[in-house]
Design a protein around this motif. Structure first.
Motif, PDB file in Angstrom:
ATOM      1  N   VAL A 142       0.866  -1.172   0.000  1.00 48.82           N
ATOM      2  CA  VAL A 142       0.000   0.000   0.000  1.00 48.82           C
ATOM      3  C   VAL A 142       0.904   1.223   0.000  1.00 48.82           C
ATOM      4  O   VAL A 142       2.018   1.178   0.532  1.00 48.82           O
ATOM      5  N   ALA A 143       0.439   2.313  -0.606  1.00 53.90           N
ATOM      6  CA  ALA A 143       1.228   3.547  -0.615  1.00 53.90           C
ATOM      7  C   ALA A 143       0.313   4.743  -0.431  1.00 53.90           C
ATOM      8  O   ALA A 143      -0.896   4.669  -0.695  1.00 53.90           O
ATOM      9  N   VAL A 144       0.889   5.843   0.025  1.00 52.64           N
ATOM     10  CA  VAL A 144       0.146   7.099   0.119  1.00 52.64           C
ATOM     11  C   VAL A 144       0.887   8.175  -0.656  1.00 52.64           C
ATOM     12  O   VAL A 144       2.105   8.106  -0.841  1.00 52.64           O
ATOM     13  N   ILE A 145       0.124   9.156  -1.136  1.00 49.87           N
ATOM     14  CA  ILE A 145       0.696  10.354  -1.744  1.00 49.87           C
ATOM     15  C   ILE A 145       0.444  11.502  -0.783  1.00 49.87           C
ATOM     16  O   ILE A 145      -0.675  11.662  -0.271  1.00 49.87           O
ATOM     17  N   VAL A 146       1.470  12.290  -0.529  1.00 50.51           N
ATOM     18  CA  VAL A 146       1.357  13.351   0.465  1.00 50.51           C
ATOM     19  C   VAL A 146       1.382  14.736  -0.173  1.00 50.51           C
ATOM     20  O   VAL A 146       1.843  14.921  -1.298  1.00 50.51           O
ATOM     21  N   ASP A 147       0.891  15.688   0.590  1.00 52.39           N
ATOM     22  CA  ASP A 147       1.034  17.110   0.291  1.00 52.39           C
ATOM     23  C   ASP A 147       2.416  17.540   0.794  1.00 52.39           C
ATOM     24  O   ASP A 147       3.201  16.701   1.252  1.00 52.39           O
ATOM     25  N   ARG A 159       0.448  12.909   9.388  1.00 54.14           N
ATOM     26  CA  ARG A 159      -0.890  12.330   9.172  1.00 54.14           C
ATOM     27  C   ARG A 159      -1.770  13.311   8.397  1.00 54.14           C
ATOM     28  O   ARG A 159      -2.504  12.921   7.484  1.00 54.14           O
ATOM     29  N   ALA A 160      -1.690  14.586   8.748  1.00 55.23           N
ATOM     30  CA  ALA A 160      -2.524  15.606   8.106  1.00 55.23           C
ATOM     31  C   ALA A 160      -2.144  15.826   6.646  1.00 55.23           C
ATOM     32  O   ALA A 160      -2.926  16.399   5.879  1.00 55.23           O
ATOM     33  N   ALA A 161      -0.956  15.381   6.241  1.00 55.14           N
ATOM     34  CA  ALA A 161      -0.474  15.614   4.881  1.00 55.14           C
ATOM     35  C   ALA A 161      -0.876  14.513   3.909  1.00 55.14           C
ATOM     36  O   ALA A 161      -0.655  14.643   2.700  1.00 55.14           O
ATOM     37  N   ILE A 162      -1.475  13.420   4.389  1.00 55.22           N
ATOM     38  CA  ILE A 162      -1.854  12.317   3.498  1.00 55.22           C
ATOM     39  C   ILE A 162      -3.040  12.743   2.646  1.00 55.22           C
ATOM     40  O   ILE A 162      -4.076  13.147   3.159  1.00 55.22           O
ATOM     41  N   ARG A 163      -2.863  12.656   1.327  1.00 57.90           N
ATOM     42  CA  ARG A 163      -3.910  13.090   0.412  1.00 57.90           C
ATOM     43  C   ARG A 163      -4.592  11.919  -0.313  1.00 57.90           C
ATOM     44  O   ARG A 163      -5.789  11.932  -0.528  1.00 57.90           O
ATOM     45  N   LEU A 164      -3.818  10.920  -0.720  1.00 56.36           N
ATOM     46  CA  LEU A 164      -4.354   9.830  -1.518  1.00 56.36           C
ATOM     47  C   LEU A 164      -3.724   8.509  -1.103  1.00 56.36           C
ATOM     48  O   LEU A 164      -2.594   8.492  -0.586  1.00 56.36           O
ATOM     49  N   VAL A 165      -4.450   7.422  -1.352  1.00 57.43           N
ATOM     50  CA  VAL A 165      -3.985   6.076  -1.041  1.00 57.43           C
ATOM     51  C   VAL A 165      -4.072   5.242  -2.321  1.00 57.43           C
ATOM     52  O   VAL A 165      -5.008   5.410  -3.116  1.00 57.43           O
ATOM     53  N   MET A 166      -3.115   4.345  -2.539  1.00 52.09           N
ATOM     54  CA  MET A 166      -3.134   3.467  -3.715  1.00 52.09           C
ATOM     55  C   MET A 166      -2.354   2.191  -3.406  1.00 52.09           C
ATOM     56  O   MET A 166      -1.783   2.040  -2.326  1.00 52.09           O
ATOM     57  N   THR A 202      -9.055   9.123  -2.186  1.00 52.20           N
ATOM     58  CA  THR A 202      -8.961   9.912  -0.968  1.00 52.20           C
ATOM     59  C   THR A 202      -9.289   8.989   0.206  1.00 52.20           C
ATOM     60  O   THR A 202     -10.096   8.057   0.073  1.00 52.20           O
ATOM     61  N   PRO A 203      -8.672   9.225   1.367  1.00 49.86           N
ATOM     62  CA  PRO A 203      -8.859   8.296   2.492  1.00 49.86           C
ATOM     63  C   PRO A 203     -10.307   8.059   2.893  1.00 49.86           C
ATOM     64  O   PRO A 203     -10.649   6.962   3.351  1.00 49.86           O
ATOM     65  N   ASP A 204     -11.173   9.047   2.689  1.00 41.59           N
ATOM     66  CA  ASP A 204     -12.575   8.862   3.092  1.00 41.59           C
ATOM     67  C   ASP A 204     -13.267   7.743   2.307  1.00 41.59           C
ATOM     68  O   ASP A 204     -14.258   7.172   2.778  1.00 41.59           O
ATOM     69  N   ASP A 211      -7.814   4.177   9.448  1.00 45.02           N
ATOM     70  CA  ASP A 211      -7.808   4.754  10.789  1.00 45.02           C
ATOM     71  C   ASP A 211      -6.938   6.002  10.876  1.00 45.02           C
ATOM     72  O   ASP A 211      -6.623   6.464  11.971  1.00 45.02           O
ATOM     73  N   GLY A 212      -6.555   6.531   9.722  1.00 50.47           N
ATOM     74  CA  GLY A 212      -5.672   7.688   9.701  1.00 50.47           C
ATOM     75  C   GLY A 212      -4.227   7.326   9.481  1.00 50.47           C
ATOM     76  O   GLY A 212      -3.390   8.204   9.240  1.00 50.47           O
ATOM     77  N   GLY A 213      -3.939   6.017   9.551  1.00 54.34           N
ATOM     78  CA  GLY A 213      -2.546   5.612   9.399  1.00 54.34           C
ATOM     79  C   GLY A 213      -2.323   4.327   8.642  1.00 54.34           C
ATOM     80  O   GLY A 213      -1.229   4.068   8.139  1.00 54.34           O
ATOM     81  N   LYS A 214      -3.352   3.510   8.545  1.00 60.51           N
ATOM     82  CA  LYS A 214      -3.211   2.232   7.835  1.00 60.51           C
ATOM     83  C   LYS A 214      -4.569   1.758   7.332  1.00 60.51           C
ATOM     84  O   LYS A 214      -5.611   2.231   7.799  1.00 60.51           O
ATOM     85  N   VAL A 215      -4.524   0.812   6.387  1.00 58.21           N
ATOM     86  CA  VAL A 215      -5.738   0.267   5.785  1.00 58.21           C
ATOM     87  C   VAL A 215      -5.936  -1.158   6.299  1.00 58.21           C
ATOM     88  O   VAL A 215      -5.104  -2.040   6.049  1.00 58.21           O
ATOM     89  N   SER A 216      -7.025  -1.396   6.987  1.00 57.37           N
ATOM     90  CA  SER A 216      -7.274  -2.719   7.556  1.00 57.37           C
ATOM     91  C   SER A 216      -8.181  -3.539   6.652  1.00 57.37           C
ATOM     92  O   SER A 216      -9.370  -3.758   6.933  1.00 57.37           O
ATOM     93  N   LEU A 217      -7.601  -3.979   5.539  1.00 57.37           N
ATOM     94  CA  LEU A 217      -8.289  -4.842   4.580  1.00 57.37           C
ATOM     95  C   LEU A 217      -7.275  -5.811   3.986  1.00 57.37           C
ATOM     96  O   LEU A 217      -6.081  -5.492   3.904  1.00 57.37           O
ATOM     97  N   PRO A 218      -7.715  -6.978   3.542  1.00 57.98           N
ATOM     98  CA  PRO A 218      -6.788  -7.923   2.911  1.00 57.98           C
ATOM     99  C   PRO A 218      -6.269  -7.394   1.578  1.00 57.98           C
ATOM    100  O   PRO A 218      -7.015  -6.784   0.804  1.00 57.98           O
TER     101      PRO A 218
END
Length: 338
Positions: A142-147, A159-166, A202-204, A211-218
């Motif tokens: 998993v990766a995030v893109i930050v501001d 944490r506040a700088a995370i913009r996207l997840v992929m 987007t994280p939403d 949870d703001g820091g990780k993705v809890s899915l397989p």
């Protein structure tokens, strides 16, 4: 909101907004031409992209069928790609297989390397390989893109700088790694171009799985159409994304568009090494980890690294297990130059 970059003959492609069910897209390039340009002006452009996404869901804007094969990685190239190794279980197993002990500091101080970010592969592009002896391996992450992240940022600022997840396939050439690391100067030739999922979200979009820091899915990894890995990305993650981002920013700022990877997702089983999916375990997110366990158990690895013609698929579905969140990375290993 789900964003993708469609191939259009240019280096950086065209930004589009994709529907939640990944079936349709609408052009966003009239607002901002590329994802990097959107990230550079995120606070101003976000409300306009969000409104476009809402209109797409309601059929209020022109749309076309979204084909994942037409997508590039969300950022076809990036200012920075830094990959951590947040699942320390993976590191411990790999080192154990080669008879190396793991320093205790690895549990408190993240490992991270800076990868090549000038030429990412598309999620359905082939993996070019010059020689099977290089030991090509997938690494599902998993990766995030930050501001923009200031130098010496706190974990909360990170944490506040995370913009996207992929998702990521961080391709590794295992046969080249030992000699490179022996030089004491890190990876280079052993880390070719990576590929990212068709869409970044987007994280939403992840609901309570984020949870703001990780993705809890397989994280679903298939090799040649058979289940290879089903490890949960929210389990056994020693360092979450805010910690990894803060680590990367300790001595320098990170610019908008920087990608931070989790490292290979890896779960323990009852406190010990995992088991293959076919044996009731959650399997593995890379071949090296399976080979490591084979070495520990029988003295030698049995499973080969990737051959020409092998196909890797990496995907993550929502809690119902029915809907793909990011689309799928699906790549076939092909001989370079063929």
């Amino acid at each position: 909101m789900k964003l993708a970059t469609l191939k259009n003959g240019t280096r950086d492609g065209k930004l589009v907004v994709v529907s939640r069910d990944l079936t349709r897209f609408t052009d966003a390039s009239f607002l901002v031409p590329t994802l990097q340009a959107a990230l550079d002006d995120w606070r101003r452009i976000l409300p306009h992209l969000a409104a476009l996404a809402e209109s797409l869901e309601h059929g209020a804007v022109p749309s076309q069928r979204f084909h994942e094969h037409d997508a590039h990685s969300p950022l076809p190239r990036a200012y920075q790609w830094a990959d951590g190794s947040a699942y320390v279980n993976h590191v411990e197993l790999v080192r154990k297989a080669r008879g190396a002990t793991m320093p205790e500091s690895f549990w408190t101080d993240p490992l991270m390397y800076q990868g090549g970010s000038d030429s990412f592969l598309g999620p359905r592009d082939s993996i070019p390989l010059a020689d099977e002896n290089y030991g090509a391996d997938m690494e599902a992450e998993v990766a995030v893109i930050v501001d923009d992240v200031p130098m010496d940022a706190s974990v909360d600022e990170a944490r506040a700088a995370i913009r996207l997840v992929m998702l990521v396939n961080d391709v590794s050439l295992r046969g080249l790694i030992p000699a490179e690391l022996a030089k004491g100067f890190g990876f280079f030739q052993s880390k070719p171009s990576s590929a990212f999922s068709p869409v970044a979200v987007t994280p939403d979009e992840l609901g309570d799985a984020w949870d703001g820091g990780k993705v809890s899915l397989p994280l679903l990894v298939d090799l040649n159409g058979k289940p290879f890995g089903r490890a949960n990305a929210g389990i056994d993650m020693t360092f979450d994304f805010p910690q990894l981002i803060a680590h990367a920013a300790k001595t320098r700022p990170l610019v908008a568009g920087t990608i931070i990877g989790s490292g290979t997702v890896s779960n323990k089983l009852d406190g010990g090494p995992g088991k293959p999916v076919g044996e009731g375990g959650v399997g593995y997110s890379c071949i090296a980890e399976l080979r490591t366990i084979e070495t520990i158990e029988s003295g030698a690895p049995k499973t080969p690294f990737l051959h020409f013609g092998d196909t890797v698929r990496i995907e993550m579905k929502d809690k119902t297990g029915h809907h793909s969140i990011f689309g799928a990375i699906e790549q076939t290993v092909e001989k370079h130059g063929s």
